[in-house]
Design a protein around this motif. Structure first.
Motif, short mmCIF file in Angstrom:
data_model
loop_
_atom_site.label_atom_id
_atom_site.label_comp_id
_atom_site.label_asym_id
_atom_site.label_seq_id
_atom_site.Cartn_x
_atom_site.Cartn_y
_atom_site.Cartn_z
N ASN A 100 -6.70 -15.26 -17.44
CA ASN A 100 -5.49 -14.43 -17.55
C ASN A 100 -4.30 -15.00 -16.80
O ASN A 100 -3.26 -14.33 -16.69
CB ASN A 100 -5.81 -13.02 -17.03
CG ASN A 100 -6.79 -12.28 -17.92
OD1 ASN A 100 -6.41 -11.72 -18.94
ND2 ASN A 100 -8.07 -12.30 -17.55
N GLU A 101 -4.46 -16.23 -16.28
CA GLU A 101 -3.39 -16.92 -15.57
C GLU A 101 -2.83 -16.06 -14.44
O GLU A 101 -1.61 -15.91 -14.28
CB GLU A 101 -2.29 -17.34 -16.54
CG GLU A 101 -2.77 -18.29 -17.63
CD GLU A 101 -1.67 -18.71 -18.58
OE1 GLU A 101 -0.57 -18.12 -18.50
OE2 GLU A 101 -1.89 -19.61 -19.39
N ILE A 102 -3.73 -15.48 -13.67
CA ILE A 102 -3.33 -14.63 -12.54
C ILE A 102 -3.29 -15.48 -11.28
O ILE A 102 -4.27 -16.17 -10.95
CB ILE A 102 -4.33 -13.46 -12.36
CG1 ILE A 102 -4.29 -12.54 -13.58
CG2 ILE A 102 -4.03 -12.68 -11.09
CD1 ILE A 102 -5.33 -11.45 -13.57
N THR A 103 -2.19 -15.46 -10.60
CA THR A 103 -2.06 -16.23 -9.36
C THR A 103 -2.28 -15.37 -8.12
O THR A 103 -2.74 -15.85 -7.09
CB THR A 103 -0.66 -16.87 -9.28
OG1 THR A 103 0.35 -15.85 -9.41
CG2 THR A 103 -0.48 -17.90 -10.41
N ASN A 104 -1.96 -14.07 -8.24
CA ASN A 104 -2.16 -13.16 -7.11
C ASN A 104 -3.10 -12.03 -7.55
O ASN A 104 -2.71 -11.15 -8.31
CB ASN A 104 -0.81 -12.57 -6.67
CG ASN A 104 -0.94 -11.75 -5.39
OD1 ASN A 104 -2.04 -11.35 -5.00
ND2 ASN A 104 0.19 -11.49 -4.74
N PRO A 105 -4.35 -12.06 -7.07
CA PRO A 105 -5.34 -11.06 -7.50
C PRO A 105 -5.01 -9.63 -7.06
O PRO A 105 -5.61 -8.68 -7.55
CB PRO A 105 -6.64 -11.54 -6.84
CG PRO A 105 -6.19 -12.34 -5.66
CD PRO A 105 -4.91 -12.99 -6.08
N ASN A 106 -4.07 -9.48 -6.15
CA ASN A 106 -3.71 -8.16 -5.64
C ASN A 106 -2.60 -7.50 -6.44
O ASN A 106 -2.20 -6.38 -6.15
CB ASN A 106 -3.28 -8.25 -4.17
CG ASN A 106 -4.41 -8.76 -3.28
OD1 ASN A 106 -5.56 -8.34 -3.44
ND2 ASN A 106 -4.09 -9.67 -2.37
N THR A 133 -9.34 -2.90 -9.08
CA THR A 133 -9.10 -4.17 -8.40
C THR A 133 -9.73 -5.27 -9.25
O THR A 133 -10.63 -4.99 -10.06
CB THR A 133 -9.71 -4.20 -6.99
OG1 THR A 133 -11.14 -4.12 -7.10
CG2 THR A 133 -9.19 -3.06 -6.14
N LEU A 134 -9.29 -6.47 -9.07
CA LEU A 134 -9.82 -7.57 -9.86
C LEU A 134 -11.32 -7.77 -9.58
O LEU A 134 -12.09 -8.10 -10.48
CB LEU A 134 -9.05 -8.85 -9.55
CG LEU A 134 -9.01 -9.89 -10.66
CD1 LEU A 134 -8.36 -9.32 -11.92
CD2 LEU A 134 -8.25 -11.13 -10.21
N SER A 135 -11.71 -7.54 -8.35
CA SER A 135 -13.12 -7.74 -7.99
C SER A 135 -14.03 -6.71 -8.65
O SER A 135 -15.11 -7.05 -9.14
CB SER A 135 -13.30 -7.70 -6.47
OG SER A 135 -12.87 -6.46 -5.94
N ASN A 136 -13.58 -5.42 -8.72
CA ASN A 136 -14.47 -4.44 -9.34
C ASN A 136 -14.48 -4.57 -10.86
O ASN A 136 -15.47 -4.25 -11.51
CB ASN A 136 -14.15 -3.00 -8.88
CG ASN A 136 -12.79 -2.51 -9.33
OD1 ASN A 136 -12.29 -2.87 -10.40
ND2 ASN A 136 -12.15 -1.66 -8.52
#
Length: 236
Positions: free
Chosen positions: A96-102, A77-80
């Motif tokens: 990383n230009e991420i709009t949806n962390p999931n 996951t992005l958090s870990n």
């Protein structure tokens, strides 16, 4: 008679002082020897020609450290991932230009912010990190105490992979966690290669090879040490 001698001595002292502060060529030195006899060189200060002025160096902009790359694994996951590198999720998403962390894909490569403290320790070079582990470190030698082998044994000093164990390179790992032949960077230790195994090395545990038994014993047990597992193509 005495005043004349005093005048000569004063003149001689003046000349010696003058030459001590003035560049003297070998020819001038020889002429003075003819006039006044041998002159002690302890009164002369060597003449150093002034160095030519150096051209002003061009101003070079410091280069920014290159970000490391992390390869997303199943279950990440992005958090870990952010926690593993001590960076914020927000910084990770922005870089990383991420709009949806999931929405992360297995095999996706994420750039780690360049202010990550581990970049300097890893050498400031870019690379692909496959996994970050919190491990327990111990140390071992090729001797009987660690391997049960004696120097007369044909397998003495030979690792499970068939290579000769070498301090500064060889570590023993659990192949189920770190595949054999993988390069890792161990925080506080440096780059090492997974070349050996051991009956007591299971899970997130690593045995660091050393030549000296006393040094291996003094190394002791180090817990919660971060280990960065590099992708196979990032051979060091």
């Amino acid at each position: 008679m005495i005043p004349i001698m005093k005048k000569r001595l004063v003149c001689l002292a003046f000349l010696m002082l003058f030459y001590a502060m003035t560049p003297m060529s070998l020819l001038a030195y020889e002429e003075e020897e003819e006039l006044f006899g041998p002159i002690s060189t302890e009164y002369f200060v060597p003449y150093l020609a002034p160095e030519p002025a150096e051209a002003a160096a061009d101003t070079i902009e410091p280069s920014l450290p290159q970000p490391l790359l992390y390869e997303v694994r199943s279950g990440d996951t992005l958090s870990n991932i952010a926690r593993s590198f001590d960076v914020s999720v927000r910084d990770l998403m922005a870089l990383n230009e991420i709009t949806n962390p999931n929405r992360l894909a297995v095999g996706q490569q994420l750039s780690i912010p360049p202010d990550f403290t581990g970049v300097e320790a890893i050498g400031g070079q870019s690379g692909v990190i496959r996994q970050v582990l919190s491990t327990t470190l111990t140390a071992y030698t090729a001797g009987y105490e660690s391997t049960g082998k004696t120097k007369s044994s044909p397998a003495y000093g030979i690792t499970s992979s068939g290579s000769k164990a070498e301090e500064g390179r060889t570590i023993a790992v659990d192949p189920a966690v770190i595949p054999m032949g993988t390069m890792v960077f161990i925080d506080g230790v440096g780059f090492r290669k997974a070349e050996d195994t051991g009956s007591a090395i299971r899970g997130a545990k690593i045995d660091v090879f050393m030549n000296d038994l006393n040094e291996a014993r003094q190394f002791g047990v180090k817990k919660n040490v971060k280990v960065y597992v590099l992708a196979a193509k990032e051979a060091i």
